[in-house]
Write a protein that holds these residues in place. Structure first.
Motif, PDB file in Angstrom:
ATOM      1  N   UNK A  31     -13.890 -17.320   7.524  1.00  0.00           N
ATOM      2  CA  UNK A  31     -13.384 -17.168   6.165  1.00  0.00           C
ATOM      3  C   UNK A  31     -13.779 -15.800   5.602  1.00  0.00           C
ATOM      4  N   UNK A  32     -15.033 -15.407   5.837  1.00  0.00           N
ATOM      5  CA  UNK A  32     -15.502 -14.102   5.365  1.00  0.00           C
ATOM      6  C   UNK A  32     -14.707 -12.975   6.019  1.00  0.00           C
ATOM      7  N   UNK A  33     -14.414 -13.128   7.313  1.00  0.00           N
ATOM      8  CA  UNK A  33     -13.641 -12.097   8.016  1.00  0.00           C
ATOM      9  C   UNK A  33     -12.238 -11.982   7.438  1.00  0.00           C
ATOM     10  N   UNK A  34     -11.631 -13.122   7.083  1.00  0.00           N
ATOM     11  CA  UNK A  34     -10.290 -13.078   6.489  1.00  0.00           C
ATOM     12  C   UNK A  34     -10.312 -12.351   5.145  1.00  0.00           C
ATOM     13  N   UNK A  35     -11.348 -12.640   4.360  1.00  0.00           N
ATOM     14  CA  UNK A  35     -11.468 -11.960   3.067  1.00  0.00           C
ATOM     15  C   UNK A  35     -11.666 -10.462   3.281  1.00  0.00           C
ATOM     16  N   UNK A  36     -12.489 -10.128   4.255  1.00  0.00           N
ATOM     17  CA  UNK A  36     -12.734  -8.716   4.539  1.00  0.00           C
ATOM     18  C   UNK A  36     -11.446  -8.025   4.978  1.00  0.00           C
ATOM     19  N   UNK A  37     -10.689  -8.655   5.862  1.00  0.00           N
ATOM     20  CA  UNK A  37      -9.443  -8.058   6.348  1.00  0.00           C
ATOM     21  C   UNK A  37      -8.435  -7.869   5.227  1.00  0.00           C
ATOM     22  N   UNK A  38      -8.487  -8.752   4.250  1.00  0.00           N
ATOM     23  CA  UNK A  38      -7.477  -8.696   3.191  1.00  0.00           C
ATOM     24  C   UNK A  38      -7.554  -7.412   2.373  1.00  0.00           C
ATOM     25  N   UNK A  39      -8.703  -6.726   2.413  1.00  0.00           N
ATOM     26  CA  UNK A  39      -8.852  -5.486   1.636  1.00  0.00           C
ATOM     27  C   UNK A  39      -9.049  -4.263   2.519  1.00  0.00           C
ATOM     28  N   UNK A  40      -8.857  -4.402   3.809  1.00  0.00           N
ATOM     29  CA  UNK A  40      -9.146  -3.287   4.702  1.00  0.00           C
ATOM     30  C   UNK A  40      -8.318  -2.051   4.375  1.00  0.00           C
ATOM     31  N   UNK A  41      -7.074  -2.237   3.988  1.00  0.00           N
ATOM     32  CA  UNK A  41      -6.220  -1.084   3.700  1.00  0.00           C
ATOM     33  C   UNK A  41      -6.550  -0.466   2.344  1.00  0.00           C
ATOM     34  N   UNK A  42      -7.466  -1.089   1.619  1.00  0.00           N
ATOM     35  CA  UNK A  42      -7.775  -0.605   0.267  1.00  0.00           C
ATOM     36  C   UNK A  42      -9.110   0.129   0.234  1.00  0.00           C
ATOM     37  N   UNK A  43     -10.209  -0.578   0.585  1.00  0.00           N
ATOM     38  CA  UNK A  43     -11.536   0.017   0.476  1.00  0.00           C
ATOM     39  C   UNK A  43     -12.477  -0.736   1.402  1.00  0.00           C
ATOM     40  N   UNK A  44     -12.998  -0.059   2.414  1.00  0.00           N
ATOM     41  CA  UNK A  44     -13.833  -0.735   3.409  1.00  0.00           C
ATOM     42  C   UNK A  44     -15.141  -1.242   2.794  1.00  0.00           C
ATOM     43  N   UNK A  45     -15.720  -0.479   1.857  1.00  0.00           N
ATOM     44  CA  UNK A  45     -16.990  -0.896   1.248  1.00  0.00           C
ATOM     45  C   UNK A  45     -16.786  -2.153   0.409  1.00  0.00           C
ATOM     46  N   UNK A  46     -15.726  -2.161  -0.381  1.00  0.00           N
ATOM     47  CA  UNK A  46     -15.428  -3.345  -1.202  1.00  0.00           C
ATOM     48  C   UNK A  46     -15.074  -4.531  -0.308  1.00  0.00           C
ATOM     49  N   UNK A  47     -14.348  -4.260   0.769  1.00  0.00           N
ATOM     50  CA  UNK A  47     -13.988  -5.346   1.688  1.00  0.00           C
ATOM     51  C   UNK A  47     -15.240  -5.979   2.275  1.00  0.00           C
ATOM     52  N   UNK A  48     -16.228  -5.153   2.639  1.00  0.00           N
ATOM     53  CA  UNK A  48     -17.479  -5.673   3.180  1.00  0.00           C
ATOM     54  C   UNK A  48     -18.228  -6.474   2.120  1.00  0.00           C
ATOM     55  N   UNK A  49     -18.248  -5.956   0.887  1.00  0.00           N
ATOM     56  CA  UNK A  49     -18.931  -6.668  -0.197  1.00  0.00           C
ATOM     57  C   UNK A  49     -18.272  -8.020  -0.450  1.00  0.00           C
ATOM     58  N   UNK A  77      -7.809  -2.105  -8.287  1.00  0.00           N
ATOM     59  CA  UNK A  77      -6.402  -2.327  -8.614  1.00  0.00           C
ATOM     60  C   UNK A  77      -5.632  -1.017  -8.654  1.00  0.00           C
ATOM     61  N   UNK A  78      -6.277   0.060  -9.144  1.00  0.00           N
ATOM     62  CA  UNK A  78      -5.626   1.370  -9.136  1.00  0.00           C
ATOM     63  C   UNK A  78      -5.392   1.832  -7.706  1.00  0.00           C
ATOM     64  N   UNK A  79      -6.404   1.633  -6.861  1.00  0.00           N
ATOM     65  CA  UNK A  79      -6.282   2.038  -5.469  1.00  0.00           C
ATOM     66  C   UNK A  79      -5.229   1.200  -4.752  1.00  0.00           C
ATOM     67  N   UNK A  80      -5.190  -0.089  -5.073  1.00  0.00           N
ATOM     68  CA  UNK A  80      -4.167  -0.966  -4.486  1.00  0.00           C
ATOM     69  C   UNK A  80      -2.784  -0.441  -4.819  1.00  0.00           C
TER      70      UNK A  80
END
Length: 470
Positions: free
Chosen positions: A57-75, A263-266
């Motif tokens: 589940x954590x990996x899916x959440x992380x992947x969902x933001x990979x194209x946006x921000x890797x640090x936020x995706x990890x958080x 959201x701006x980056x998205x």
């Protein structure tokens, strides 16, 4: 790797003494509740399954933001893990505190038994002292009786009585005196015997009590050691709960504070990806139009030739109108996997935003427009089919070093394949490649949180599931 489709999409991100220990656990539960209930993980039979489901589940959440921000995706992934681990940690803390309570009860019960045994020992010791005094008194009494008898002429033997040598006393008096002395001595001796037996019994009881005390003290020491171990375990569990609560609070605050920037980056990434999608759509449209025009030309030329042949044969046969053939099966492209023996870590399709997580796109989920291969950095990437490279190298769409290949039109279908997050590429724009040719080495460039490859297939200008073509 997850990448939004051209249409509006969204991603998901998580929102963010013994009595004193029990109160601490209660406060931990209240604080955890204030952070929001963790997203329920799918039912699992074992703890290992539950942990695996949580990591997935954590990996899916992380992947969902990979194209946006890797640090936020990890958080975001960490927050899902911490929230998912918190209930188990709190339960483990309560169980550890229960073991402390049990250990305390055991230690207290043994301490009480030691106290009771000590009291019993004190009583027996006092009884022994009393018995010793009584024995001494009885022995003294026997000595006094013997002395008194001696002063009164002694207790004559049978021989003295037989010859009448009683120093002037009558035989009756002598017998009475002897009888009295013997009774007194016998009574005292009986009492001494009883007192001695009681003393021996008390000594045995004392030895048994002392052995019991030694055994109980050993057990009490072991119980105290278990109690301390239980307290140490409970302290460690409480520290874990406190750390999880601290981490979830920190990450929740961090993500909430970063929300406007995310959201701006998205929006920026989406605009870039929409531009890429529009370019693919337009490129494929032109390819299909050119292909259809060529098919029309060929069909019309054939029809004209047939009409001319009919006229030469004296037949009047107008040319048949051109009817475009329906598109054929896309499998005609004959795509192969871009990797040799690398497993797929994430599939294609719509991903619903779980309850309790932040839906940054506002659509209730996001579209994963490709499939992810769990390729280690540096794994060779091969062209899925022959085609023309129209993009290679770095791109500002979150995919890092990418390769985009147009495979032209086959049976009325146009196809484009895309390969993201490569550590390097080995082809150039405008280059013609053959199927299976090395085109890149996988990596984690762009907004990526780990080595892998994101692979997309665009059929007739629309992202489709690559598994239906491979």
């Amino acid at each position: 790797m997850h990448r939004p489709a051209p249409q509006p999409v969204s991603t998901r991100l998580p929102v963010a003494g013994r009595r004193s220990r029990i109160v601490g656990a209660a406060l931990a539960l209240v604080l955890a509740a204030s952070l929001g209930a963790p997203t329920p993980v799918a039912f699992a039979d074992t703890l290992e399954d539950q942990q695996a489901a949580l990591r997935e589940e954590a990996a899916r959440v992380q992947h969902s933001l990979e194209f946006v921000d890797s640090r936020i995706a990890q958080a975001a992934a960490d927050l899902v893990l911490y929230q998912g681990q918190l209930p188990g940690a709190q339960q483990a803390l309560l169980e550890a505190q229960g073991r402390v309570a049990s250990a305390v009860k055991e230690a207290e019960a043994l301490a009480a038994r030691v106290d009771l045994a000590q009291q019993n020992k004190a009583k027996i010791t006092q009884q022994l002292e009393t018995d010793k005094q009584k024995i001494a008194d009885t022995k003294k009494l026997i000595g006094q009786i013997a002395t008194q008898a001696y002063k009164s002429g002694g207790v004559p033997s049978n021989l003295s009585l037989f010859f009448g040598s009683n120093n002037g006393g009558s035989l009756t008096d002598t017998i009475d005196l002897a009888d009295q002395a013997m009774r007194s001595q016998n009574s005292a001796m009986d009492k001494l015997t009883q007192q001695s037996a009681t003393n021996v019994n008390s000594q045995a009881r004392l030895e048994a009590v002392e052995a019991e005390i030694t055994d109980l003290k050993a057990k009490a020491d072991a119980a105290l050691a278990r109690e301390q171990a239980a307290r140490d375990e409970a302290e460690a569990k409480k520290a874990q709960v406190d750390q999880l609560i601290s981490d979830t609070s920190r990450l929740d605050a961090e993500l909430q504070a970063a929300k406007p920037a995310i959201q701006t980056q998205i929006a920026q990434v989406k605009a870039q990806q929409d531009a890429v999608a529009a370019d693919i759509v337009e490129r494929d449209r032109k390819l299909r139009e050119a292909w259809e025009a060529e098919q029309r030309r060929i069909a019309e030329a054939a029809a004209a030739a047939a009409a001319a042949a009919a006229r030469a044969a004296g037949q009047v046969k107008p040319p048949a109108p051109y009817v475009p053939a329906p598109p054929g099966n896309p499998s005609a492209f004959g795509l192969r996997h871009p990797f040799n023996g690398v497993r797929i870590s994430s599939g294609f399709g719509w991903r619903v935003t779980p309850p309790g997580t932040t839906d940054f796109y506002g659509q209730g989920g996001y579209m994963h427009t490709g499939i992810d291969f769990a390729a280690a950095c540096g794994t060779p990437v091969y062209a899925a089919a022959a085609g023309n490279v129209f993009s290679a190298g770095w791109a500002n769409d979150g995919g890092g070093n990418n390769v985009k290949i147009s495979h032209g039109v086959v049976q009325g279908n146009s196809l484009t394949t895309v390969y993201y997050h490569n550590v390097s590429v080995t082809v150039s724009p405008g280059q013609q490649v053959s199927q299976g040719q090395l085109i890149a080495y996988s990596g984690t460039t762009g907004n990526s949180t780990g080595c892998h490859s994101h692979f997309e297939t665009w059929l007739n200008g629309r992202a489709v599931d690559p598994m239906n073509l491979l």
